[in-house]
Design a protein around this motif. Structure first.
Motif, PDB file in Angstrom:
ATOM      1  N   PHE A 165       0.835  -1.199   0.000  1.00  0.00           N
ATOM      2  CA  PHE A 165       0.000   0.000   0.000  1.00  0.00           C
ATOM      3  C   PHE A 165       0.873   1.253   0.000  1.00  0.00           C
ATOM      4  N   SER A 166       1.925   1.228   0.805  1.00  0.00           N
ATOM      5  CA  SER A 166       2.822   2.382   0.885  1.00  0.00           C
ATOM      6  C   SER A 166       3.499   2.655  -0.446  1.00  0.00           C
ATOM      7  N   GLY A 167       3.716   1.600  -1.214  1.00  0.00           N
ATOM      8  CA  GLY A 167       4.345   1.742  -2.520  1.00  0.00           C
ATOM      9  C   GLY A 167       3.365   2.069  -3.629  1.00  0.00           C
ATOM     10  N   GLY A 168       2.095   2.260  -3.282  1.00  0.00           N
ATOM     11  CA  GLY A 168       1.103   2.641  -4.275  1.00  0.00           C
ATOM     12  C   GLY A 168       0.443   1.484  -4.998  1.00  0.00           C
ATOM     13  N   VAL A 169       0.643   0.260  -4.503  1.00  0.00           N
ATOM     14  CA  VAL A 169       0.017  -0.902  -5.138  1.00  0.00           C
ATOM     15  C   VAL A 169      -1.459  -0.913  -4.777  1.00  0.00           C
ATOM     16  N   ASP A 170      -2.324  -1.080  -5.792  1.00  0.00           N
ATOM     17  CA  ASP A 170      -3.760  -1.133  -5.574  1.00  0.00           C
ATOM     18  C   ASP A 170      -4.142  -2.549  -5.167  1.00  0.00           C
ATOM     19  N   LYS A 171      -4.627  -2.720  -3.950  1.00  0.00           N
ATOM     20  CA  LYS A 171      -4.940  -4.045  -3.424  1.00  0.00           C
ATOM     21  C   LYS A 171      -6.455  -4.184  -3.242  1.00  0.00           C
ATOM     22  N   LYS A 172      -7.199  -4.254  -4.340  1.00  0.00           N
ATOM     23  CA  LYS A 172      -8.654  -4.358  -4.264  1.00  0.00           C
ATOM     24  C   LYS A 172      -9.116  -5.653  -3.603  1.00  0.00           C
ATOM     25  N   ASP A 173      -8.258  -6.673  -3.593  1.00  0.00           N
ATOM     26  CA  ASP A 173      -8.636  -7.948  -2.998  1.00  0.00           C
ATOM     27  C   ASP A 173      -8.224  -8.049  -1.529  1.00  0.00           C
ATOM     28  N   THR A 174      -7.772  -6.949  -0.950  1.00  0.00           N
ATOM     29  CA  THR A 174      -7.308  -6.944   0.429  1.00  0.00           C
ATOM     30  C   THR A 174      -8.132  -5.970   1.253  1.00  0.00           C
ATOM     31  N   VAL A 175      -8.541  -6.405   2.435  1.00  0.00           N
ATOM     32  CA  VAL A 175      -9.285  -5.558   3.364  1.00  0.00           C
ATOM     33  C   VAL A 175      -8.480  -5.476   4.651  1.00  0.00           C
ATOM     34  N   ILE A 176      -8.204  -4.253   5.087  1.00  0.00           N
ATOM     35  CA  ILE A 176      -7.506  -4.041   6.355  1.00  0.00           C
ATOM     36  C   ILE A 176      -8.534  -3.570   7.369  1.00  0.00           C
ATOM     37  N   ILE A 177      -8.652  -4.312   8.463  1.00  0.00           N
ATOM     38  CA  ILE A 177      -9.573  -3.947   9.538  1.00  0.00           C
ATOM     39  C   ILE A 177      -8.742  -3.675  10.777  1.00  0.00           C
ATOM     40  N   ASP A 178      -8.849  -2.456  11.269  1.00  0.00           N
ATOM     41  CA  ASP A 178      -8.126  -1.995  12.450  1.00  0.00           C
ATOM     42  C   ASP A 178      -9.078  -2.126  13.635  1.00  0.00           C
ATOM     43  N   THR A 179      -8.694  -2.902  14.634  1.00  0.00           N
ATOM     44  CA  THR A 179      -9.606  -3.173  15.750  1.00  0.00           C
ATOM     45  C   THR A 179      -9.353  -2.294  16.975  1.00  0.00           C
ATOM     46  N   ARG A 180      -8.522  -1.270  16.810  1.00  0.00           N
ATOM     47  CA  ARG A 180      -8.303  -0.351  17.931  1.00  0.00           C
ATOM     48  C   ARG A 180      -9.536   0.520  18.141  1.00  0.00           C
ATOM     49  N   ALA A 181      -9.598   1.158  19.296  1.00  0.00           N
ATOM     50  CA  ALA A 181     -10.695   2.088  19.587  1.00  0.00           C
ATOM     51  C   ALA A 181     -10.725   3.194  18.538  1.00  0.00           C
ATOM     52  N   ALA A 182     -11.920   3.684  18.249  1.00  0.00           N
ATOM     53  CA  ALA A 182     -12.093   4.705  17.213  1.00  0.00           C
ATOM     54  C   ALA A 182     -11.240   5.948  17.468  1.00  0.00           C
ATOM     55  N   VAL A 183     -11.061   6.337  18.727  1.00  0.00           N
ATOM     56  CA  VAL A 183     -10.262   7.535  19.017  1.00  0.00           C
ATOM     57  C   VAL A 183      -8.799   7.355  18.632  1.00  0.00           C
TER      58      VAL A 183
END
Length: 98
Positions: free
Chosen positions: A22-40
């Motif tokens: 992602f940092s290198g600009g690769v489009d990862k449409k088949d990848t989902v990143i879910i961050d489970t930390r608190a919203a704040v």
């Protein structure tokens, strides 16, 4: 709870590889990143408690706080399958997309 398909569960090295892509600009449409930390913390509205870790989230990541996944009557258990589906849908995650 056991993953229906263990290939959908990744280890930290796999996550780092995706972040690097992602940092290198690769489009990862088949990848989902879910961050489970608190919203704040996800929104960088509260300081990150770990030294040296920048606040905020990865662009394109979804926030589903871990506590939202727990059964309200017994926080040692996850919510039911239908309740979990709703939590992810409410967060904007397309869980039916394959």
């Amino acid at each position: 709870v056991v993953a229906k398909d263990a290939t959908n569960v990744v280890n930290i090295d796999d996550v780092r590889a995706v972040v690097d892509d992602f940092s290198g600009g690769v489009d990862k449409k088949d990848t989902v990143i879910i961050d489970t930390r608190a919203a704040v913390r996800f929104n960088a509205e509260a300081p990150e408690p770990r030294p040296g870790v920048r606040g905020g989230h990865m662009p394109g990541a979804y926030n589903v706080p871990f506590t939202d996944l727990l059964d309200s009557d017994d926080n040692t258990k996850l919510k039911s399958r239908d309740e979990l589906r709703q939590v992810f849908q409410d967060a904007g995650v397309d869980i039916d997309d394959e």
